[in-house]
Design an enzyme around this catalytic site. Structure first.
Site, PDB file in Angstrom:
ATOM      1  N   GLY A  77       0.733  -1.239   0.000  1.00 10.32           N
ATOM      2  CA  GLY A  77       0.000   0.000   0.000  1.00 10.32           C
ATOM      3  C   GLY A  77       0.768   1.297   0.000  1.00 10.32           C
ATOM      4  CB  SER A  78       0.368   4.426   1.345  1.00  9.00           C
ATOM      5  OG  SER A  78       0.446   5.808   1.112  1.00  9.00           O
ATOM      6  CB  SER A  79       1.576   6.227  -3.849  1.00 11.17           C
ATOM      7  OG  SER A  79       0.820   7.307  -3.345  1.00 11.17           O
ATOM      8  CB  SER A 124       5.392   2.998   0.809  1.00 12.22           C
ATOM      9  OG  SER A 124       4.372   2.608   1.690  1.00 12.22           O
TER      10      SER A 124
END
Length: 137
Positions: free
Chosen positions: A62-64, A66
């Site tokens: 997940g999350s961009s 990161s």
């Protein structure tokens, strides 16, 4: 003598260290770039320091954002030495590529087949070079 595994290189580089097999981890909110430790309480690696380890996981989670956390950890010297993945993860690759471009620091990322990935265990001593994983005996 080292055993050899060939891998698809997403981000080039050379690294060596101890393998740490993990379930997928989100670096956004699950990893502290200042300490290099897993901060997600529900993660099986909670509290574990990943700094200079070769992280073996299926993929990131997940999350961009990161990618920015990973790039910052690479800059600070607290990031994993490298990643060996089962699936292509463009978010982690982006973070490593940004760090290479901005800071001239390497964090190789390679993708393995399921059969090759299954051969890796926590504690193994690994060396990565140009799409090749050397398992030191």
């Amino acid at each position: 003598m080292a055993r050899i595994i060939h891998a698809k290189s997403l981000v080039a580089g050379i690294a060596q260290g101890t393998a740490q097999k993990l379930e997928p981890l989100s670096f956004w909110g699950g990893f502290d770039s200042r300490t290099g430790c897993v901060t997600e309480p529900s993660h099986s690696g909670y509290g574990m320091c990943l700094s200079q380890k070769i992280v073996v996981m299926e993929s990131g989670r997940g999350s961009s954002s990161s990618s920015s956390v990973l790039a910052e950890a690479i800059r600070l010297g607290t990031a994993p030495a490298a990643f060996l993945l089962l699936e292509v993860d463009t978010i982690l690759a982006t973070g490593a590529l940004v760090a290479a471009e901005l800071y001239q620091l390497e964090c190789p990322i390679m993708v393995l087949t399921a059969q090759e990935w299954a051969q890796l265990e926590t504690g193994m001593q690994l060396r990565l070079e140009s799409g090749t994983v050397f398992i030191e005996d």
